[in-house]
Motif scaffolding. Sequence first.
Motif, PDB file in Angstrom:
ATOM      1  N   ALA A  70     105.893  54.774 -22.825  1.00 43.39           N
ATOM      2  CA  ALA A  70     104.764  55.830 -21.992  1.00 43.39           C
ATOM      3  C   ALA A  70     105.687  56.590 -21.320  1.00 43.39           C
ATOM      4  N   VAL A  71     105.252  57.385 -20.613  1.00 48.21           N
ATOM      5  CA  VAL A  71     105.960  58.307 -19.457  1.00 48.21           C
ATOM      6  C   VAL A  71     104.930  58.280 -18.236  1.00 48.21           C
ATOM      7  N   VAL A  72     105.181  58.031 -17.199  1.00 50.34           N
ATOM      8  CA  VAL A  72     104.585  58.269 -15.931  1.00 50.34           C
ATOM      9  C   VAL A  72     105.354  59.027 -14.953  1.00 50.34           C
ATOM     10  N   ILE A  73     104.849  60.031 -14.433  1.00 54.69           N
ATOM     11  CA  ILE A  73     105.666  61.011 -13.707  1.00 54.69           C
ATOM     12  C   ILE A  73     105.204  61.050 -12.253  1.00 54.69           C
ATOM     13  N   TYR A 133     101.106  59.636 -21.893  1.00 48.93           N
ATOM     14  CA  TYR A 133     101.812  60.370 -20.582  1.00 48.93           C
ATOM     15  C   TYR A 133     100.618  60.374 -19.329  1.00 48.93           C
ATOM     16  N   ILE A 134     100.998  60.024 -18.042  1.00 46.68           N
ATOM     17  CA  ILE A 134     100.253  59.873 -17.269  1.00 46.68           C
ATOM     18  C   ILE A 134     100.976  60.678 -16.025  1.00 46.68           C
ATOM     19  N   SER A 135     100.201  61.682 -15.478  1.00 48.80           N
ATOM     20  CA  SER A 135     100.401  62.615 -14.242  1.00 48.80           C
ATOM     21  C   SER A 135      99.704  62.306 -13.066  1.00 48.80           C
ATOM     22  N   LEU A 136     100.438  62.448 -12.007  1.00 49.13           N
ATOM     23  CA  LEU A 136      99.709  62.241 -10.788  1.00 49.13           C
ATOM     24  C   LEU A 136      99.730  63.292  -9.732  1.00 49.13           C
ATOM     25  N   SER A 137     100.438  64.525  -9.890  1.00 44.57           N
ATOM     26  CA  SER A 137     100.674  65.189  -8.835  1.00 44.57           C
ATOM     27  C   SER A 137     100.088  66.800  -8.734  1.00 44.57           C
ATOM     28  N   SER A 138      99.081  66.858  -9.653  1.00 44.13           N
ATOM     29  CA  SER A 138      98.552  68.483  -9.875  1.00 44.13           C
ATOM     30  C   SER A 138      97.328  68.451  -9.004  1.00 44.13           C
ATOM     31  N   GLY A 139      97.222  69.674  -8.113  1.00 46.08           N
ATOM     32  CA  GLY A 139      96.171  69.703  -7.557  1.00 46.08           C
ATOM     33  C   GLY A 139      95.004  70.236  -8.444  1.00 46.08           C
ATOM     34  N   THR A 140      93.857  70.431  -8.159  1.00 42.24           N
ATOM     35  CA  THR A 140      92.933  70.921  -8.811  1.00 42.24           C
ATOM     36  C   THR A 140      92.852  72.320  -9.365  1.00 42.24           C
ATOM     37  N   PHE A 141      93.264  73.050  -8.409  1.00 45.37           N
ATOM     38  CA  PHE A 141      93.779  74.297  -8.542  1.00 45.37           C
ATOM     39  C   PHE A 141      94.801  74.698  -9.592  1.00 45.37           C
ATOM     40  N   GLU A 142      95.637  73.658 -10.171  1.00 44.58           N
ATOM     41  CA  GLU A 142      96.738  74.151 -11.074  1.00 44.58           C
ATOM     42  C   GLU A 142      96.597  73.381 -12.029  1.00 44.58           C
ATOM     43  N   VAL A 143      95.380  72.642 -12.463  1.00 45.15           N
ATOM     44  CA  VAL A 143      95.816  71.871 -13.534  1.00 45.15           C
ATOM     45  C   VAL A 143      95.611  72.598 -14.901  1.00 45.15           C
ATOM     46  N   GLY A 144      95.596  74.008 -15.047  1.00 44.10           N
ATOM     47  CA  GLY A 144      95.491  74.785 -16.181  1.00 44.10           C
ATOM     48  C   GLY A 144      96.710  74.511 -17.183  1.00 44.10           C
ATOM     49  N   PRO A 145      97.992  74.669 -16.452  1.00 43.78           N
ATOM     50  CA  PRO A 145      99.091  74.458 -17.741  1.00 43.78           C
ATOM     51  C   PRO A 145      99.249  73.095 -18.360  1.00 43.78           C
ATOM     52  N   GLU A 146      98.997  72.028 -17.614  1.00 40.09           N
ATOM     53  CA  GLU A 146      98.780  70.740 -18.170  1.00 40.09           C
ATOM     54  C   GLU A 146      97.451  70.818 -19.302  1.00 40.09           C
ATOM     55  N   MET A 147      96.467  71.257 -19.103  1.00 41.06           N
ATOM     56  CA  MET A 147      95.501  71.554 -20.116  1.00 41.06           C
ATOM     57  C   MET A 147      95.979  72.311 -21.233  1.00 41.06           C
ATOM     58  N   ALA A 148      96.324  73.497 -21.027  1.00 40.46           N
ATOM     59  CA  ALA A 148      96.818  74.206 -22.029  1.00 40.46           C
ATOM     60  C   ALA A 148      97.902  73.571 -22.966  1.00 40.46           C
ATOM     61  N   GLN A 149      98.831  72.968 -22.366  1.00 38.27           N
ATOM     62  CA  GLN A 149      99.860  72.180 -23.203  1.00 38.27           C
ATOM     63  C   GLN A 149      99.310  71.036 -23.991  1.00 38.27           C
ATOM     64  N   ALA A 198      98.247  60.585 -25.987  1.00 36.52           N
ATOM     65  CA  ALA A 198      97.181  60.473 -25.040  1.00 36.52           C
ATOM     66  C   ALA A 198      97.907  60.917 -23.635  1.00 36.52           C
ATOM     67  N   ILE A 199      96.998  61.713 -22.975  1.00 31.40           N
ATOM     68  CA  ILE A 199      97.519  62.586 -21.967  1.00 31.40           C
ATOM     69  C   ILE A 199      96.396  62.113 -20.888  1.00 31.40           C
ATOM     70  N   LEU A 200      96.891  61.256 -19.597  1.00 27.37           N
ATOM     71  CA  LEU A 200      95.974  60.845 -18.773  1.00 27.37           C
ATOM     72  C   LEU A 200      96.407  61.752 -17.421  1.00 27.37           C
ATOM     73  N   LEU A 201      95.378  62.373 -16.841  1.00 23.79           N
ATOM     74  CA  LEU A 201      95.498  63.499 -15.708  1.00 23.79           C
ATOM     75  C   LEU A 201      94.930  62.377 -14.745  1.00 23.79           C
ATOM     76  N   ALA A 202      95.779  61.922 -13.794  1.00 23.45           N
ATOM     77  CA  ALA A 202      95.185  60.987 -12.773  1.00 23.45           C
ATOM     78  C   ALA A 202      95.623  61.298 -11.519  1.00 23.45           C
ATOM     79  N   SER A 203      95.462  62.722 -10.869  1.00 17.90           N
ATOM     80  CA  SER A 203      95.649  63.306  -9.723  1.00 17.90           C
ATOM     81  C   SER A 203      94.271  63.242  -8.976  1.00 17.90           C
ATOM     82  N   HIS A 204      94.005  61.828  -8.859  1.00 17.74           N
ATOM     83  CA  HIS A 204      92.684  61.770  -7.899  1.00 17.74           C
ATOM     84  C   HIS A 204      93.414  60.914  -6.638  1.00 17.74           C
TER      85      HIS A 204
END
Length: 342
Positions: free
Chosen positions: A76-79, A99-115, A124-130
Amino acid sequence: MSSKFQPVLIIGGSGVVGTHAARIIRRLHPTLPIAVGGRDLAKAEAVALEIGGAIGVSVDLARADLGLGDEKRFSAVVIFLKDEKLSSMRYAQKHGIPYISLSSGTFEVGPEMAQYIHAPDKAAILLASHWLAGAAIFPILELAKGFEAIDTIRIGVLLDEEDMGGPAALADYNRITGLAPAALTVKEGRFHWAGGEDSKARYRSVDGVELDAVAYSPFDVMALSARTNAGDIRLDLAYSVSASRRRGEAFSTEITIDIAGRGKNGEPLRQRHEIVHPDGQAPLTALGVALAVERMLGLAGGEAPQPGLYLPEVVIDAAYYVQRMKEFGASFVERQAETEAA
């Protein structure tokens, strides 16, 4: 059980929160291999030596292979930092690992979603920028079980001025607060971007002291809207002095939760809950990451999720998360709710 896995790659694992996360993963899963990744190999190796059962690796986010070669080496990859090229996400997709990411603001989540959308069956992509990787939303979802319907959710969070963490955390804070045009809220049932005077608020600390705050939008707001359908949701951040430091002690981190709605008996219900961790934000953030890692690998809560796009609250049980928060030092107190949710 854990020994069947290749190492979990923690990019930024030698930083303040990354090191905490590695320690908690080790505590929860003593035999799970860990790879502490960073730009400074000596520092990464020092953390790996402390953790035990770990290796240090040099990571270069400017390279498609992260400077690690093309062989599949990790489970797994955590960043823990913002990857402006999404090299780490593409690396995980190429190798078919979570893949687990932690550093995106709500306004900048688009690139990860497009990818993800362009390679939906790869990983499995987990967006955990809560907020603190889930430390606010999971208690709210556990409390929500006592409501028939929820009208208002107000979250107050306090980040002590001495508790920013390392350079990556500071960079995230400066980027998100500096670049975000406004903060996402839900107002009268509509998504609303609060800016200017509208973004200003007051935060009532756990000792009753009121502090200036401002609307902030980690993923909690949009996630809570999807889960609860509450008509008013807002998270306000006070970057100030924690109640513990006002008492002359070390800094702590605070989360206040005000919920209003209708109880299971059909009657109006208001609740206020306060959560404090005496060691600040790092242990709670690290715990959230550790729980995400174990869930994405299928080490807790069921089989590992299939390739897809996930938020933590979709795959991790709220009661389990809250139980772990308490085990790792968070205190939970219910207070007298005010007439109006604060």
